[in-house]
Design a protein around this motif. Sequence first.
Motif, mmCIF file in Angstrom:
data_model
loop_
_atom_site.group_PDB
_atom_site.id
_atom_site.type_symbol
_atom_site.label_atom_id
_atom_site.label_comp_id
_atom_site.label_asym_id
_atom_site.label_seq_id
_atom_site.Cartn_x
_atom_site.Cartn_y
_atom_site.Cartn_z
ATOM 1 N N HIS A 1 4.893 -0.875 10.194
ATOM 2 C CA HIS A 1 4.823 -0.207 8.892
ATOM 3 C C HIS A 1 5.903 -0.693 7.935
ATOM 4 N N PHE B 1 4.771 -2.213 4.541
ATOM 5 C CA PHE B 1 4.700 -1.230 3.469
ATOM 6 C C PHE B 1 6.041 -0.645 3.060
ATOM 7 N N GLY C 1 -0.692 -1.446 10.702
ATOM 8 C CA GLY C 1 0.015 -0.574 9.770
ATOM 9 C C GLY C 1 0.932 0.396 10.488
ATOM 10 N N GLU D 1 -0.518 -8.777 -1.352
ATOM 11 C CA GLU D 1 -0.752 -7.597 -0.538
ATOM 12 C C GLU D 1 -1.078 -7.967 0.902
#
Length: 259
Positions: free
Chosen positions: A165, A169, A161, A255
């Motif tokens: 990132h 996201f 993450g 996801e």
Amino acid sequence: MAENRASVNGTGYTEGVPCWVEAQLPDVAAGRRFYGDLFGWDFEEAYDSTVWARLDGDRVAALSRKTDGRMPTVWTVYFATPDAAALAGRIRAAGGQVVTPPGEVGAGLGAAALVTDPEGAVFGLWQAREHTGFGRRHEVGTFGWAELYARDTEVANDFYGELFHDALFGPEAEPDFGRAAVGEVFPAMMPPHFVVHFRVADCAETLAAVNRLGGRVQVPPFETSYGTVAVVTDNQGASFAVLERRVEPAGSRVEPAGG
């Protein structure tokens, strides 16, 4: 070239997007026969002992000769980056390791490195020059997903993450890699690792073809958030997964948690 390619200044994929896969095999000629029959690939000479695998003329993967018998026979996923040396430094600072420092590949094709995450899962970095990565993906016979099987999924969430990132996201992110616990699919003692997934039209038919060609089914079909998956090995022991993707409702997205 596939239209769903995410580009950076027209030269490659956004940092953190899986952009290439390569199998390191003891016998490249045997690999050409296996994958040519299984996925309909043809091949062209690339560099050294490496060949490009092509589907309808577009590059979709590479097969290379394993030069060190101590190394595993594996499929490796490469993540795009505009600066492999800088990303390798960030990986080391975040608790990962650099297995092979960034180095030039071919004559101006790009730069590659092999690294690990904090749990030891190996993946590659690709800094594109002439070779930008997949000519097509997310189609039958091409790369469809990469799944990390981790010991501690929270460690994986934090590491990837932070590292990728924007790819996972960001406002326009459409992730095509995720993570799950090793024990959900494999024996608990198996080390953390990535599994490269290839799209297929029919999982059962593909498994029959794998067996016919001398491979074997490692994990029978199971359902995931991104489709029906089975893990197999080719006729030289390299593991990969076949993915029969379910039709997603309009506006839905997968996801990055995977599994």
